[in-house]
Scaffold this active site. Structure first.
Site, PDB file in Angstrom:
ATOM      1  N   ARG A 212      34.175   1.158  81.635  1.00  0.00           N
ATOM      2  CA  ARG A 212      33.554   0.158  80.748  1.00  0.00           C
ATOM      3  C   ARG A 212      32.044   0.096  80.970  1.00  0.00           C
ATOM      4  NH1 ARG A 212      38.697  -2.656  81.722  1.00  0.00           N
ATOM      5  NH2 ARG A 212      37.876  -3.677  83.594  1.00  0.00           N
ATOM      6  N   ASP A 251      44.109  -5.546  68.612  1.00  0.00           N
ATOM      7  CA  ASP A 251      45.256  -5.323  69.482  1.00  0.00           C
ATOM      8  C   ASP A 251      46.495  -5.822  68.748  1.00  0.00           C
ATOM      9  OD1 ASP A 251      45.527  -4.743  72.745  1.00  0.00           O
ATOM     10  OD2 ASP A 251      47.211  -5.871  71.891  1.00  0.00           O
ATOM     11  N   SER A 252      47.636  -5.215  69.037  1.00  0.00           N
ATOM     12  CA  SER A 252      48.860  -5.618  68.349  1.00  0.00           C
ATOM     13  C   SER A 252      49.444  -6.905  68.910  1.00  0.00           C
ATOM     14  CB  SER A 252      49.911  -4.505  68.452  1.00  0.00           C
ATOM     15  OG  SER A 252      50.222  -4.236  69.809  1.00  0.00           O
ATOM     16  N   ASP A 299      41.617   3.101  73.615  1.00  0.00           N
ATOM     17  CA  ASP A 299      42.215   2.955  74.952  1.00  0.00           C
ATOM     18  C   ASP A 299      43.684   2.562  74.808  1.00  0.00           C
ATOM     19  OD1 ASP A 299      42.572   2.752  77.682  1.00  0.00           O
ATOM     20  OD2 ASP A 299      41.702   0.735  77.810  1.00  0.00           O
ATOM     21  N   CYS A 339      46.140   7.337  79.413  1.00  0.00           N
ATOM     22  CA  CYS A 339      46.662   6.960  80.728  1.00  0.00           C
ATOM     23  C   CYS A 339      48.037   7.575  80.972  1.00  0.00           C
ATOM     24  CB  CYS A 339      46.722   5.437  80.872  1.00  0.00           C
ATOM     25  SG  CYS A 339      47.847   4.623  79.710  1.00  0.00           S
TER      26      CYS A 339
END
Length: 395
Positions: A212, A251-252, A299, A339
């Site tokens: 970040r 974001d969900s 991300d 990731c």
């Protein structure tokens, strides 16, 4: 006599580099009757000592190796030495601020397979990913308390790993004082709050902290799109440390969006916008609307949870990055991450090559990054290098 696990002749060479996982398919026979969680010796087919570890008959990882010395029992002194070494590394890194947060123990990365420990101000969160470690929690918690001197220690069990390991899903207080519902922490001047009971992983994503910061330096004056924003970490960093002109996060999870909005207000950045939206659909809609951004952050969560899903995951990464590139202005900045441990760095690089070709964009890779240094990579366990973060300029 300590039970012995004897390897197949064809598999013994695999452990020349002291990989910590002995898979069920590598075992020729077992001498004795070890119970789950018992200490065992691992031998080659010729009887040569390879390592000492902990057994689990329920898991594909039948033995997790911890020591390569035949005279080193896995007793309290052993676990104390490993924990002291791990905590000492974080002090060396400067990750010991009283109101800060860091990963104190990173499983295989610290020679403690199946054990993850994060510190949030005065509390520790222990995440158990191995049955043998769950069985030793009552031993490990007091040692952690002595070495770190926290106010309290809570533990969580990864539900996916619990099924794979045959573990009982247990969560709660392991030692000391229970934490408050929300723990305030400070990260580089940003004031955050952590929910140890309901937050992702053990609370927040500590592995992206340095990324970040690195990404923020490219954000000055740019309009930033932050996909899979969770609590808005990349957006907050872009605004606070990078002087981004505008940030829009998606974001969900409604809960994550509420957390992101609260964090923005708490830090004096109420102008940051966070909305609920599914990433692929949202990116397509933004493209169709003609919206373009000076920087895009991708991300996503882990796409590949097993080898059977690897090809599907690579296709998803391809499509996601193609969409991300499509909404970037010329000479825009793309910060893209994976990731998924099963996706190698070369796999991810190849995904970006294909996405750039399909999007008709020329791309320069400016930085190839990994997890924060409190997530060290063990050379004997390549799987401990799981996070890939590429910072690119897209023409």
């Amino acid at each position: 006599m300590t039970p012995q696990v004897v390897l197949k002749a064809s598999r013994a060479r695999t452990f020349a580099t002291r990989h910590p996982w002995v898979l069920d398919a590598s075992i020729e026979r077992i001498v004795g009757e070890p119970a789950d969680g018992d200490e065992v010796e691992v031998l080659s087919d010729k009887g040569k000592f390879i390592g000492r570890g902990l057994y689990n008959g329920h898991s594909r990882i039948r033995v997790r190796l911890y020591s390569g010395r035949p005279d080193e029992p896995l007793d309290v002194a052993f676990w104390r030495a490993r924990l002291e070494s791990a905590v000492g590394l974080r002090r060396l890194l400067g990750f010991d601020e009283p109101q800060g947060a860091c990963r104190l123990v990173f499983s295989e990365g610290d020679g403690l397979s199946g054990l993850i420990v994060d510190r949030y101000a005065g509390w520790l969160v222990v995440q158990l990913t191995a049955l043998a470690m769950q069985k030793r929690l009552s031993l490990l918690a007091p040692v952690l308390a002595e070495v770190v001197q926290p106010r309290g220690i809570v533990f969580r069990t990864d539900r996916i790993m619990a099924r794979a390991e045959g573990m009982e899903v247990r969560e709660g207080l392991a030692w000391g004082e229970p934490p408050p519902p929300r723990i305030p922490i400070v990260d580089g001047g940003l004031h955050l709050e952590v929910d140890l009971a309901e937050g992702q992983k053990t609370g927040i994503y500590l592995d992206q902290r340095e990324n970040r910061r690195a990404a923020a330096k490219y954000m000055a004056g740019r309009r930033v799109l932050d996909m899979f924003c969770y609590q808005g970490g990349f957006s907050l960093a872009a605004r606070a440390w990078g002087q981004a002109a505008e940030c829009l996060g998606y974001d969900s999870s409604d809960k994550a969006i509420a957390e992101a909005r609260a964090a923005a207000c708490r830090n004096g950045f109420s102008e940051l916008r966070f909305e609920t939206g599914e990433a692929f659909q949202t990116l397509q809609q933004l493209y169709d609307q003609g919206q373009r951004f000076g920087a895009v952050v991708l991300d996503p969560p882990k796409f590949a949870r097993g080898r059977k899903s690897l090809e599907e995951a690579l296709r998803a990464y391809h499509w996601l990055n193609r969409l991300g590139m499509s909404v970037l202005e010329p000479e825009g900045i793309l910060v893209t991450c994976s990731c998924s441990g099963l996706v190698t760095r070369q796999d991810f690089f190849n995904v970006l090559v294909g996405a750039a070709h399909q999007a008709g964009r020329d791309v320069q890779v400016l930085e190839q990054r990994g997890a924060s240094p409190d997530h060290p990579v063990a050379l004997n366990c390549p799987e401990s290098e799981y996070l890939k973060c590429f910072i690119c300029r897209v023409h």
